[in-house]
Design a protein around this motif. Structure first.
Motif, PDB file in Angstrom:
ATOM      1  N   HIS A  92       0.833  -1.202   0.000  1.00  0.00           N
ATOM      2  CA  HIS A  92       0.000   0.000   0.000  1.00  0.00           C
ATOM      3  C   HIS A  92       0.872   1.258   0.000  1.00  0.00           C
ATOM      4  O   HIS A  92       0.556   2.236  -0.690  1.00  0.00           O
ATOM      5  CB  HIS A  92      -0.948   0.008   1.197  1.00  0.00           C
ATOM      6  CG  HIS A  92      -1.893   1.160   1.182  1.00  0.00           C
ATOM      7  ND1 HIS A  92      -2.876   1.309   0.228  1.00  0.00           N
ATOM      8  CD2 HIS A  92      -2.000   2.240   1.989  1.00  0.00           C
ATOM      9  CE1 HIS A  92      -3.542   2.420   0.450  1.00  0.00           C
ATOM     10  NE2 HIS A  92      -3.032   3.007   1.514  1.00  0.00           N
ATOM     11  N   LYS A  93       1.970   1.240   0.748  1.00  0.00           N
ATOM     12  CA  LYS A  93       2.881   2.389   0.759  1.00  0.00           C
ATOM     13  C   LYS A  93       3.526   2.593  -0.611  1.00  0.00           C
ATOM     14  O   LYS A  93       3.701   3.725  -1.058  1.00  0.00           O
ATOM     15  CB  LYS A  93       3.978   2.194   1.810  1.00  0.00           C
ATOM     16  CG  LYS A  93       3.512   2.358   3.221  1.00  0.00           C
ATOM     17  CD  LYS A  93       4.639   2.104   4.187  1.00  0.00           C
ATOM     18  CE  LYS A  93       4.132   2.061   5.611  1.00  0.00           C
ATOM     19  NZ  LYS A  93       5.178   1.654   6.567  1.00  0.00           N
ATOM     20  N   HIS A  94       3.879   1.513  -1.274  1.00  0.00           N
ATOM     21  CA  HIS A  94       4.584   1.609  -2.555  1.00  0.00           C
ATOM     22  C   HIS A  94       3.655   1.957  -3.712  1.00  0.00           C
ATOM     23  O   HIS A  94       3.975   2.811  -4.540  1.00  0.00           O
ATOM     24  CB  HIS A  94       5.316   0.298  -2.848  1.00  0.00           C
ATOM     25  CG  HIS A  94       6.197   0.361  -4.050  1.00  0.00           C
ATOM     26  ND1 HIS A  94       5.759  -0.007  -5.295  1.00  0.00           N
ATOM     27  CD2 HIS A  94       7.490   0.764  -4.195  1.00  0.00           C
ATOM     28  CE1 HIS A  94       6.741   0.149  -6.166  1.00  0.00           C
ATOM     29  NE2 HIS A  94       7.807   0.621  -5.521  1.00  0.00           N
ATOM     30  N   PHE A  95       2.488   1.310  -3.799  1.00  0.00           N
ATOM     31  CA  PHE A  95       1.595   1.487  -4.939  1.00  0.00           C
ATOM     32  C   PHE A  95       0.442   2.441  -4.675  1.00  0.00           C
ATOM     33  O   PHE A  95      -0.189   2.907  -5.614  1.00  0.00           O
ATOM     34  CB  PHE A  95       1.029   0.133  -5.391  1.00  0.00           C
ATOM     35  CG  PHE A  95       2.058  -0.751  -6.018  1.00  0.00           C
ATOM     36  CD1 PHE A  95       2.415  -0.598  -7.338  1.00  0.00           C
ATOM     37  CD2 PHE A  95       2.673  -1.749  -5.279  1.00  0.00           C
ATOM     38  CE1 PHE A  95       3.370  -1.416  -7.928  1.00  0.00           C
ATOM     39  CE2 PHE A  95       3.621  -2.571  -5.845  1.00  0.00           C
ATOM     40  CZ  PHE A  95       3.975  -2.399  -7.169  1.00  0.00           C
ATOM     41  N   GLY A  96       0.123   2.678  -3.413  1.00  0.00           N
ATOM     42  CA  GLY A  96      -0.964   3.587  -3.072  1.00  0.00           C
ATOM     43  C   GLY A  96      -2.316   3.081  -3.526  1.00  0.00           C
ATOM     44  O   GLY A  96      -2.643   1.903  -3.392  1.00  0.00           O
ATOM     45  N   GLU A  97      -3.100   3.961  -4.116  1.00  0.00           N
ATOM     46  CA  GLU A  97      -4.460   3.622  -4.543  1.00  0.00           C
ATOM     47  C   GLU A  97      -4.483   2.688  -5.761  1.00  0.00           C
ATOM     48  O   GLU A  97      -5.515   2.095  -6.052  1.00  0.00           O
ATOM     49  CB  GLU A  97      -5.247   4.897  -4.850  1.00  0.00           C
ATOM     50  CG  GLU A  97      -5.511   5.766  -3.630  1.00  0.00           C
ATOM     51  CD  GLU A  97      -6.339   5.042  -2.573  1.00  0.00           C
ATOM     52  OE1 GLU A  97      -7.311   4.352  -2.940  1.00  0.00           O
ATOM     53  OE2 GLU A  97      -5.995   5.168  -1.391  1.00  0.00           O
ATOM     54  N   ALA A  98      -3.381   2.549  -6.454  1.00  0.00           N
ATOM     55  CA  ALA A  98      -3.335   1.659  -7.622  1.00  0.00           C
ATOM     56  C   ALA A  98      -3.499   0.195  -7.219  1.00  0.00           C
ATOM     57  O   ALA A  98      -3.867  -0.633  -8.046  1.00  0.00           O
ATOM     58  CB  ALA A  98      -2.017   1.841  -8.373  1.00  0.00           C
ATOM     59  N   ALA A  99      -3.233  -0.123  -5.962  1.00  0.00           N
ATOM     60  CA  ALA A  99      -3.329  -1.496  -5.483  1.00  0.00           C
ATOM     61  C   ALA A  99      -4.707  -1.837  -4.921  1.00  0.00           C
ATOM     62  O   ALA A  99      -4.945  -2.988  -4.568  1.00  0.00           O
ATOM     63  CB  ALA A  99      -2.276  -1.737  -4.403  1.00  0.00           C
ATOM     64  N   GLU A 100      -5.592  -0.863  -4.842  1.00  0.00           N
ATOM     65  CA  GLU A 100      -6.900  -1.100  -4.240  1.00  0.00           C
ATOM     66  C   GLU A 100      -7.801  -1.888  -5.171  1.00  0.00           C
ATOM     67  O   GLU A 100      -7.722  -1.709  -6.382  1.00  0.00           O
ATOM     68  CB  GLU A 100      -7.550   0.222  -3.847  1.00  0.00           C
ATOM     69  CG  GLU A 100      -6.821   0.948  -2.739  1.00  0.00           C
ATOM     70  CD  GLU A 100      -6.728   0.179  -1.440  1.00  0.00           C
ATOM     71  OE1 GLU A 100      -7.672  -0.587  -1.128  1.00  0.00           O
ATOM     72  OE2 GLU A 100      -5.728   0.322  -0.745  1.00  0.00           O
ATOM     73  N   PRO A 101      -8.657  -2.751  -4.665  1.00  0.00           N
ATOM     74  CA  PRO A 101      -8.824  -3.210  -3.284  1.00  0.00           C
ATOM     75  C   PRO A 101      -7.716  -4.194  -2.920  1.00  0.00           C
ATOM     76  O   PRO A 101      -7.640  -5.297  -3.477  1.00  0.00           O
ATOM     77  CB  PRO A 101     -10.186  -3.873  -3.285  1.00  0.00           C
ATOM     78  CG  PRO A 101     -10.379  -4.342  -4.695  1.00  0.00           C
ATOM     79  CD  PRO A 101      -9.623  -3.367  -5.567  1.00  0.00           C
ATOM     80  N   LEU A 102      -6.850  -3.793  -2.036  1.00  0.00           N
ATOM     81  CA  LEU A 102      -5.603  -4.511  -1.772  1.00  0.00           C
ATOM     82  C   LEU A 102      -5.817  -5.859  -1.097  1.00  0.00           C
ATOM     83  O   LEU A 102      -5.327  -6.885  -1.590  1.00  0.00           O
ATOM     84  CB  LEU A 102      -4.674  -3.642  -0.930  1.00  0.00           C
ATOM     85  CG  LEU A 102      -3.348  -4.279  -0.542  1.00  0.00           C
ATOM     86  CD1 LEU A 102      -2.541  -4.624  -1.779  1.00  0.00           C
ATOM     87  CD2 LEU A 102      -2.552  -3.362   0.354  1.00  0.00           C
ATOM     88  N   LEU A 103      -6.497  -5.902   0.009  1.00  0.00           N
ATOM     89  CA  LEU A 103      -6.600  -7.154   0.771  1.00  0.00           C
ATOM     90  C   LEU A 103      -7.322  -8.271   0.020  1.00  0.00           C
ATOM     91  O   LEU A 103      -6.827  -9.399   0.006  1.00  0.00           O
ATOM     92  CB  LEU A 103      -7.236  -6.900   2.134  1.00  0.00           C
ATOM     93  CG  LEU A 103      -6.347  -6.111   3.101  1.00  0.00           C
ATOM     94  CD1 LEU A 103      -7.072  -5.853   4.405  1.00  0.00           C
ATOM     95  CD2 LEU A 103      -5.039  -6.820   3.339  1.00  0.00           C
ATOM     96  N   PRO A 104      -8.453  -8.018  -0.654  1.00  0.00           N
ATOM     97  CA  PRO A 104      -9.063  -9.113  -1.426  1.00  0.00           C
ATOM     98  C   PRO A 104      -8.165  -9.607  -2.558  1.00  0.00           C
ATOM     99  O   PRO A 104      -8.069 -10.806  -2.809  1.00  0.00           O
ATOM    100  CB  PRO A 104     -10.354  -8.507  -1.968  1.00  0.00           C
ATOM    101  CG  PRO A 104     -10.652  -7.358  -1.089  1.00  0.00           C
ATOM    102  CD  PRO A 104      -9.331  -6.855  -0.603  1.00  0.00           C
ATOM    103  N   ARG A 105      -7.482  -8.675  -3.232  1.00  0.00           N
ATOM    104  CA  ARG A 105      -6.584  -9.065  -4.322  1.00  0.00           C
ATOM    105  C   ARG A 105      -5.410  -9.873  -3.792  1.00  0.00           C
ATOM    106  O   ARG A 105      -5.009 -10.875  -4.387  1.00  0.00           O
ATOM    107  CB  ARG A 105      -6.056  -7.823  -5.047  1.00  0.00           C
ATOM    108  CG  ARG A 105      -7.086  -7.133  -5.897  1.00  0.00           C
ATOM    109  CD  ARG A 105      -6.563  -5.871  -6.501  1.00  0.00           C
ATOM    110  NE  ARG A 105      -5.574  -6.162  -7.555  1.00  0.00           N
ATOM    111  CZ  ARG A 105      -4.903  -5.223  -8.192  1.00  0.00           C
ATOM    112  NH1 ARG A 105      -5.100  -3.946  -7.905  1.00  0.00           N
ATOM    113  NH2 ARG A 105      -4.035  -5.552  -9.130  1.00  0.00           N
ATOM    114  N   LEU A 106      -4.848  -9.426  -2.678  1.00  0.00           N
ATOM    115  CA  LEU A 106      -3.706 -10.111  -2.081  1.00  0.00           C
ATOM    116  C   LEU A 106      -4.097 -11.507  -1.606  1.00  0.00           C
ATOM    117  O   LEU A 106      -3.371 -12.481  -1.837  1.00  0.00           O
ATOM    118  CB  LEU A 106      -3.151  -9.282  -0.921  1.00  0.00           C
ATOM    119  CG  LEU A 106      -1.899  -9.780  -0.236  1.00  0.00           C
ATOM    120  CD1 LEU A 106      -0.743  -9.876  -1.224  1.00  0.00           C
ATOM    121  CD2 LEU A 106      -1.529  -8.855   0.908  1.00  0.00           C
ATOM    122  N   ALA A 107      -5.250 -11.614  -0.979  1.00  0.00           N
ATOM    123  CA  ALA A 107      -5.717 -12.917  -0.501  1.00  0.00           C
ATOM    124  C   ALA A 107      -5.945 -13.873  -1.665  1.00  0.00           C
ATOM    125  O   ALA A 107      -5.556 -15.049  -1.605  1.00  0.00           O
ATOM    126  CB  ALA A 107      -6.999 -12.745   0.311  1.00  0.00           C
TER     127      ALA A 107
END
Length: 135
Positions: A92-107
């Motif tokens: 989240h620090k590196h990509f910011g809003e480009a990674a959202e929704p982060l937790l569902p994607r990461l999981a």
């Protein structure tokens, strides 16, 4: 029963919080090549059937999985010293809003890696125990 493999501590893994789990890439991945456009995972074909397809069907000797920037950043951190929560914070620090929704994607990404036998889990208590025994 022949061919029956009991699930390894399935209940124990289900009761733990994903954000506390520590992902570790398996040794099935022989090479992780870093390129300008991202990381490429190289998986050699080792099973009998895969070796036959390489020999007779002229298939490539290894499967290459090309990852985008986000996948590359996640895989680079799956070395057994960071929890999923810590990885999510760094992403989240590196990509910011480009990674959202982060937790569902990461999981989901980690679920796919695990389903393909590329990722195993280490609990945070195992990591703490390993740190204590190393001292």
């Amino acid at each position: 029963m022949i061919g029956f493999k009991p699930k390894k501590n399935r209940h124990q893994l289900e009761s733990q919080n994903l954000l506390d789990m520590i992902p570790v890439l398996t040794n099935r991945i022989s090479v992780v090549q870093k390129a300008e456009e991202g990381v490429t995972l190289v998986l050699p074909r080792r099973s009998w059937l895969e070796r036959q397809s390489v020999k007779w069907l002229k298939q490539p000797e290894a499967v290459q999985i090309h990852l985008d920037d986000l996948g590359s950043a996640v895989v680079a951190r799956c070395i057994g010293n960071q929890s999923v929560g810590e990885i999510a914070d760094e992403i989240h620090k590196h990509f910011g809003e480009a990674a959202e929704p982060l937790l569902p994607r990461l999981a989901k990404f980690m679920e796919v890696l695990e389903a393909n036998g590329l990722l195993t889990w280490q609990s945070s208590t195992e990591m703490n125990h390993d740190k204590l025994t190393a001292r």
